[in-house]
Design an enzyme around this catalytic site. Structure first.
Site, PDB file in Angstrom:
ATOM      1  N   GLY A  10      -1.775  -9.026  -4.997  1.00 32.51           N
ATOM      2  CA  GLY A  10      -1.422  -8.903  -3.577  1.00 32.51           C
ATOM      3  C   GLY A  10      -2.666  -8.549  -2.774  1.00 32.51           C
ATOM      4  O   GLY A  10      -2.587  -7.873  -1.744  1.00 32.51           O
ATOM      5  N   GLY A  13      -3.249  -9.125   1.180  1.00 30.36           N
ATOM      6  CA  GLY A  13      -2.380  -8.464   2.156  1.00 30.36           C
ATOM      7  C   GLY A  13      -3.086  -7.383   2.955  1.00 30.36           C
ATOM      8  O   GLY A  13      -4.293  -7.170   2.807  1.00 30.36           O
ATOM      9  N   GLN A  14      -2.292  -6.675   3.764  1.00 34.45           N
ATOM     10  CA  GLN A  14      -2.870  -5.673   4.677  1.00 34.45           C
ATOM     11  C   GLN A  14      -3.668  -4.602   3.919  1.00 34.45           C
ATOM     12  O   GLN A  14      -4.789  -4.278   4.292  1.00 34.45           O
ATOM     13  CB  GLN A  14      -1.755  -4.997   5.499  1.00 34.45           C
ATOM     14  CG  GLN A  14      -2.308  -4.138   6.622  1.00 34.45           C
ATOM     15  CD  GLN A  14      -1.315  -3.105   7.141  1.00 34.45           C
ATOM     16  OE1 GLN A  14      -0.160  -3.068   6.727  1.00 34.45           O
ATOM     17  NE2 GLN A  14      -1.773  -2.269   8.049  1.00 34.45           N
ATOM     18  N   ASP A  36      -3.616 -13.208  -5.669  1.00 28.76           N
ATOM     19  CA  ASP A  36      -2.523 -13.292  -4.700  1.00 28.76           C
ATOM     20  C   ASP A  36      -1.821 -14.628  -4.895  1.00 28.76           C
ATOM     21  O   ASP A  36      -2.376 -15.550  -5.510  1.00 28.76           O
ATOM     22  CB  ASP A  36      -3.052 -13.194  -3.264  1.00 28.76           C
ATOM     23  CG  ASP A  36      -2.010 -12.641  -2.290  1.00 28.76           C
ATOM     24  OD1 ASP A  36      -2.186 -11.520  -1.795  1.00 28.76           O
ATOM     25  OD2 ASP A  36      -0.998 -13.339  -2.044  1.00 28.76           O
ATOM     26  N   ARG A  38      -0.857 -16.258  -2.133  1.00 27.06           N
ATOM     27  CA  ARG A  38      -1.435 -17.077  -1.058  1.00 27.06           C
ATOM     28  C   ARG A  38      -2.950 -17.167  -1.214  1.00 27.06           C
ATOM     29  O   ARG A  38      -3.532 -16.492  -2.060  1.00 27.06           O
ATOM     30  CB  ARG A  38      -1.038 -16.554   0.312  1.00 27.06           C
ATOM     31  CG  ARG A  38      -1.442 -15.143   0.609  1.00 27.06           C
ATOM     32  CD  ARG A  38      -1.131 -14.798   2.063  1.00 27.06           C
ATOM     33  NE  ARG A  38      -0.831 -13.387   2.225  1.00 27.06           N
ATOM     34  CZ  ARG A  38      -0.992 -12.717   3.353  1.00 27.06           C
ATOM     35  NH1 ARG A  38      -1.427 -13.319   4.436  1.00 27.06           N
ATOM     36  NH2 ARG A  38      -0.702 -11.443   3.431  1.00 27.06           N
ATOM     37  N   ASP A  54       0.992 -15.518  -9.490  1.00 29.56           N
ATOM     38  CA  ASP A  54       2.334 -15.120  -9.051  1.00 29.56           C
ATOM     39  C   ASP A  54       2.808 -14.009  -9.973  1.00 29.56           C
ATOM     40  O   ASP A  54       3.009 -14.228 -11.169  1.00 29.56           O
ATOM     41  CB  ASP A  54       3.276 -16.333  -9.135  1.00 29.56           C
ATOM     42  CG  ASP A  54       4.685 -15.995  -8.667  1.00 29.56           C
ATOM     43  OD1 ASP A  54       4.967 -14.805  -8.400  1.00 29.56           O
ATOM     44  OD2 ASP A  54       5.500 -16.927  -8.575  1.00 29.56           O
ATOM     45  N   TYR A 144      14.636  -2.612   0.960  1.00 33.34           N
ATOM     46  CA  TYR A 144      13.249  -2.221   0.651  1.00 33.34           C
ATOM     47  C   TYR A 144      13.211  -0.783   0.118  1.00 33.34           C
ATOM     48  O   TYR A 144      12.602  -0.504  -0.915  1.00 33.34           O
ATOM     49  CB  TYR A 144      12.426  -2.360   1.937  1.00 33.34           C
ATOM     50  CG  TYR A 144      10.989  -1.902   1.872  1.00 33.34           C
ATOM     51  CD1 TYR A 144      10.069  -2.539   1.053  1.00 33.34           C
ATOM     52  CD2 TYR A 144      10.544  -0.843   2.672  1.00 33.34           C
ATOM     53  CE1 TYR A 144       8.734  -2.135   1.028  1.00 33.34           C
ATOM     54  CE2 TYR A 144       9.226  -0.435   2.658  1.00 33.34           C
ATOM     55  CZ  TYR A 144       8.323  -1.076   1.839  1.00 33.34           C
ATOM     56  OH  TYR A 144       7.006  -0.673   1.822  1.00 33.34           O
ATOM     57  N   LYS A 148      12.200   0.556  -3.596  1.00 31.56           N
ATOM     58  CA  LYS A 148      11.099   1.508  -3.808  1.00 31.56           C
ATOM     59  C   LYS A 148      11.588   2.722  -4.595  1.00 31.56           C
ATOM     60  O   LYS A 148      10.880   3.233  -5.469  1.00 31.56           O
ATOM     61  CB  LYS A 148      10.500   1.950  -2.465  1.00 31.56           C
ATOM     62  CG  LYS A 148       9.670   0.862  -1.772  1.00 31.56           C
ATOM     63  CD  LYS A 148       8.421   0.524  -2.564  1.00 31.56           C
ATOM     64  CE  LYS A 148       7.552  -0.503  -1.873  1.00 31.56           C
ATOM     65  NZ  LYS A 148       6.453  -0.976  -2.710  1.00 31.56           N
TER      66      LYS A 148
END
Ligand code: NAD
Ligand code: AKB
Length: 314
Positions: A10, A13-14, A36, A38, A54, A144, A148
């Site tokens: 990931g 990402g941010q 990632d 993407r 993935d 979500y 978590k």
């Protein structure tokens, strides 16, 4: 000492972009593999190795871990709160199976450490609103938050049953200027800076008095690395640690921005994300993290606002 080889899942990402760059400074560019689903974020291009991966494909992940000689995994791939409410099945599936795939491989390959972030979204409407403690009533109402909270107990289980050294933080809303946020309820606190600079106006999707726990990205990256570098005996919470830095409402951050951009205006048009925000605490008690491994935030609302505006303008 054995050289660590880190896989960040990931990484585009941010958080992933900034965490990958920070880890590369510490461990050496070649020892931190970004991955990632993407394409690679432009800020990562040319800074170190990248593989397309993935996390749901366990075999592919396992092959990469062996092929690259990975010793630590930072798992950041997830679907966040707002996107999760639009697609609950996908959010549950990715957030749970992705974590289980990583924990299983960590156990099989005897990885030295795993990092997986939880969120203040584990808390629900029955948790204390102010200074929400580490241990309290936890009844999340978003998919979500449910994923978590379940994930925290999987981490605890793998630590106790198999000795996997997995560590976790319950991040608050994270504010950053380098990479875009990925579909959370706290994203307004990033959008507001971009809109203030570009249009001198922001239509906010939360009500003006909605207090939420927040943190500036440099503090979050430092917290993550400090947690991961702390001696194992200091990590006494193996679900996930509360960490906190600041708490503010849209009205508060608008007033802070106005100090630097006097013509800035804000309008409030709450949408479905208001219900999510209403279910979360307004502030967090992080004394357990402070006592166990020395957590201490540096940025408050005023310092963060100055840094965000300076960096976005340049
Ligand atoms: P993000 O959405 O910006 O990034 C997630 C990345 O994961 C994306 O680049 C996405 O392409 C990638 N990804 C999605 N599915 C994947 C898959 N199947 N395989 C591989 N990669 C995949 O999210 P973020 O804000 O960087 O959050 C990272 C983690 O931190 C998440 O677990 C999130 O729940 C947690 N967290 C974030 C915040 C925050 O404010 N950003 C707060 C609390 C917790
Ligand atoms: C979100 O809003 O979903 C995230 C989080 C607090 O986990 N920023």
């Amino acid at each position: 000492m054995k050289q660590e080889k880190i896989l960040v899942i990931g990484a585009s990402g941010q958080i992933g972009v900034e965490l990958t760059l920070a880890l590369r400074k510490i461990y050496g560019a070649g020892n931190v593999v970004a991955s990632d689903l993407r394409e690679q974020n432009e800020l990562l291009q040319g800074t170190g190795p990248y593989v397309s991966l993935d996390v749901m494909n366990k075999e592919m992940l396992h092959v990469q871990v062996i092929r690259q000689g990975i010793t630590q995994i930072y798992l950041l791939a997830a679907i966040l709160s707002a996107t999760g409410e639009k697609n609950p099945n996908l959010a549950w599936h990715l957030n749970m199976q992705g974590l289980l795939n990583v924990l299983d491989i960590a156990r099989e390959e005897k990885l030295s450490k795993v990092y997986w972030p939880s969120s203040i979204a584990v808390f629900g409407p029955t948790s204390p609103k102010n200074d929400c403690p580490q241990r309290t009533i936890i009844e999340p109402t978003t998919v979500y938050g449910i994923s978590k909270y379940a994930g925290e107990f999987w981490c605890n289980y793998f630590f106790n049953k198999y000795g996997v050294d997995v560590r976790s933080l319950r991040y608050p809303g994270l504010i950053s200027y380098k990479s875009a946020p990925g579909g959370g309820t706290t994203d307004y606190a990033i959008e507001i800076f971009h809109e203030a600079i570009e249009n001198k106006h922001y239509d906010c999707f939360l009500q003006k008095d909605t207090f939420l726990p927040m943190m500036y990205m440099p503090d979050a990256i430092r917290a993550t690395i400090e947690l991961m570098e702390a001696p194992s005996e200091k990590i006494k919470t193996r679900t996930s640690y509360n960490i906190s830095a600041m708490s503010f409402s849209p009205e508060n951050i608008a007033a802070e921005i106005k100090k630097h951009i006097p013509e800035f205006t804000i309008n409030y048009e709450p949408d479905y994300r208001q219900t999510i925000a209403n279910s979360w605490p307004g502030s967090i008690d992080d004394n357990v993290a402070r006592n166990d491994w020395g957590w201490n935030p540096k940025f408050d609302l005023s310092a963060m606002t100055i840094d965000m505006l300076t960096n976005l303008k340049s």
